[in-house]
Design a protein around this motif. Structure first.
Motif, mmCIF file in Angstrom:
data_model
loop_
_atom_site.group_PDB
_atom_site.id
_atom_site.type_symbol
_atom_site.label_atom_id
_atom_site.label_comp_id
_atom_site.label_asym_id
_atom_site.label_seq_id
_atom_site.Cartn_x
_atom_site.Cartn_y
_atom_site.Cartn_z
ATOM 1 N N ASP A 59 38.392 62.822 66.705
ATOM 2 C CA ASP A 59 38.874 61.454 65.866
ATOM 3 C C ASP A 59 37.778 60.932 64.915
ATOM 4 O O ASP A 59 38.715 60.343 63.783
ATOM 5 C CB ASP A 59 38.901 60.615 66.379
ATOM 6 C CG ASP A 59 39.553 60.982 68.365
ATOM 7 O OD1 ASP A 59 40.824 61.565 67.884
ATOM 8 O OD2 ASP A 59 40.078 60.033 69.239
ATOM 9 N N ILE B 219 50.220 60.865 55.098
ATOM 10 C CA ILE B 219 49.791 60.561 56.821
ATOM 11 C C ILE B 219 51.045 59.899 57.183
ATOM 12 O O ILE B 219 51.388 59.086 58.175
ATOM 13 C CB ILE B 219 48.634 59.325 56.551
ATOM 14 C CG1 ILE B 219 49.175 58.186 55.663
ATOM 15 C CG2 ILE B 219 47.346 60.347 57.013
ATOM 16 C CD1 ILE B 219 47.797 57.207 56.336
ATOM 17 N N CYS C 286 52.888 56.344 55.809
ATOM 18 C CA CYS C 286 52.519 55.295 56.670
ATOM 19 C C CYS C 286 53.303 54.231 54.918
ATOM 20 O O CYS C 286 53.391 55.212 53.671
ATOM 21 C CB CYS C 286 51.320 54.262 56.606
ATOM 22 S SG CYS C 286 49.820 54.926 54.784
ATOM 23 N N GLY D 256 45.795 52.555 63.270
ATOM 24 C CA GLY D 256 46.011 54.102 62.898
ATOM 25 C C GLY D 256 45.201 55.035 62.557
ATOM 26 O O GLY D 256 44.819 55.817 63.143
ATOM 27 N N ILE D 257 44.883 54.775 61.171
ATOM 28 C CA ILE D 257 43.816 55.695 60.651
ATOM 29 C C ILE D 257 43.353 54.899 59.625
ATOM 30 O O ILE D 257 43.857 54.430 58.629
ATOM 31 C CB ILE D 257 43.715 57.519 60.370
ATOM 32 C CG1 ILE D 257 42.872 57.864 59.573
ATOM 33 C CG2 ILE D 257 44.755 57.012 58.656
ATOM 34 C CD1 ILE D 257 43.570 59.025 59.817
ATOM 35 N N LYS E 229 40.338 58.522 63.173
ATOM 36 C CA LYS E 229 41.308 57.613 63.473
ATOM 37 C C LYS E 229 41.106 56.210 64.970
ATOM 38 O O LYS E 229 40.437 56.732 65.591
ATOM 39 C CB LYS E 229 41.922 59.089 64.904
ATOM 40 C CG LYS E 229 42.587 59.578 64.515
ATOM 41 C CD LYS E 229 43.707 60.444 64.778
ATOM 42 C CE LYS E 229 43.079 62.158 65.559
ATOM 43 N NZ LYS E 229 44.097 63.102 66.392
ATOM 44 N N TRP F 98 46.651 54.997 66.890
ATOM 45 C CA TRP F 98 47.096 56.332 66.303
ATOM 46 C C TRP F 98 48.460 56.789 67.368
ATOM 47 O O TRP F 98 47.573 55.911 68.549
ATOM 48 C CB TRP F 98 46.184 57.408 65.669
ATOM 49 C CG TRP F 98 46.721 58.758 65.039
ATOM 50 C CD1 TRP F 98 46.341 59.918 65.684
ATOM 51 C CD2 TRP F 98 46.856 58.890 63.657
ATOM 52 N NE1 TRP F 98 46.792 60.561 64.946
ATOM 53 C CE2 TRP F 98 47.447 60.368 64.005
ATOM 54 C CE3 TRP F 98 46.721 58.729 62.776
ATOM 55 C CZ2 TRP F 98 47.613 60.512 62.407
ATOM 56 C CZ3 TRP F 98 47.569 58.773 61.694
ATOM 57 C CH2 TRP F 98 47.748 60.199 60.980
ATOM 58 N N GLN F 99 49.746 57.641 66.925
ATOM 59 C CA GLN F 99 50.294 57.425 67.928
ATOM 60 C C GLN F 99 49.885 58.842 68.804
ATOM 61 O O GLN F 99 49.186 59.990 68.390
ATOM 62 C CB GLN F 99 51.474 58.739 66.996
ATOM 63 C CG GLN F 99 51.825 58.110 66.611
ATOM 64 C CD GLN F 99 53.764 58.669 65.445
ATOM 65 O OE1 GLN F 99 53.251 60.079 65.608
ATOM 66 N NE2 GLN F 99 54.363 58.150 65.160
ATOM 67 N N ASN G 8 47.332 57.589 70.827
ATOM 68 C CA ASN G 8 45.747 58.020 70.760
ATOM 69 C C ASN G 8 45.014 56.789 71.573
ATOM 70 O O ASN G 8 44.073 55.862 70.924
ATOM 71 C CB ASN G 8 45.472 58.106 69.295
ATOM 72 C CG ASN G 8 43.489 58.500 69.884
ATOM 73 O OD1 ASN G 8 44.316 59.253 69.906
ATOM 74 N ND2 ASN G 8 42.898 57.818 68.064
ATOM 75 N N GLY H 187 40.169 57.088 70.001
ATOM 76 C CA GLY H 187 39.608 57.112 69.215
ATOM 77 C C GLY H 187 38.517 57.254 68.493
ATOM 78 O O GLY H 187 37.317 57.551 69.505
#
Length: 154
Positions: free
Chosen positions: A3, A44, A46, A70-71, A117, A121-122, A124, A128
Motif C-alpha cells: 500500500d 486516479i 478523482c 483514498g490516496i 493508499k 481506497w476502494q 481497502n 492501507g
C-alpha cells in the motif's frame, strides 16, 4: 502489492539546498502544478487534488497509523522523510498494540515521491499504508512536507 510506493527523484541532481529547490518549485507551481495535478487526478479518477505545504518542527503524526483517505502523495523537501511499515503480519486495525514499537521498514529521502493508499481506497477498508512522521532533531531546521490528496465527491 504494497500500500506504499516510494519513487526516488529521477531528474533532480542537487538535493543539498532547500532554498534552491523551493525557488524552483515556487516558479513552477503556477504553471506546472496545475497540469501535473490534473494529470494525477485523471489517472486516479478523482475530481480534484488538495495541496498542503507544511513546515514542521516536530513529528506531526509520530505513531504508526493508516490515513482515512483514498490516496495521498507525500514529498519531503527538507528534513527526514516519512517512514512506513511493510509487514503483512501487522494488522492495520490494531496498530497501537501490534506495532507500537516496530522499526520502520522504509523511509523516504528528500524529494522522493511517496504514494500511500488509505483506508478509504476502494476495497481497502481493512488496510492501507502504515506510516508515521519521523522525529525532527532538536535544533535542526524544520521539516518541509508537501502533501497532495485525491478528493472525490462522496
Amino acid at each position: 502489492m504494497s500500500d506504499a510506493l516510494c519513487i526516488p527523484p529521477s531528474r533532480l541532481r542537487d538535493h543539498g539546498r532547500f532554498a534552491a529547490a523551493a525557488a524552483r518549485t515556487r516558479r513552477r507551481l503556477p504553471g506546472g502544478a496545475r497540469p501535473r495535478s490534473a494529470l494525477h487526478a485523471s489517472r486516479i479518477g478523482c475530481q480534484a487534488i488538495g495541496l498542503r505545504i507544511e513546515r514542521l518542527e516536530r513529528a506531526m503524526c509520530p505513531r504508526w497509523h493508516v490515513d482515512r483517505t483514498g490516496i495521498r502523495l507525500l514529498c519531503t523537501w527538507r528534513g527526514p522523510g516519512t517512514e512506513w511499515l511493510d509487514d503483512p503480519r501487522i494488522d492495520p486495525r490494531g496498530l497501537l498494540g501490534s506495532a507500537a514499537d516496530a522499526p520502520a521498514t522504509g523511509q523516504a529521502r528528500p524529494f522522493d515521491i511517496l504514494l500511500l493508499k488509505g483506508s478509504a481506497w476502494q476495497g481497502n477498508a481493512a488496510g492501507g499504508a502504515i506510516h508515521r512522521s519521523p522525529q525532527v532533531a532538536p535544533g535542526s531546521d524544520p521539516r518541509i512536507l508537501v502533501a497532495l490528496d485525491a478528493l472525490w465527491d462522496d
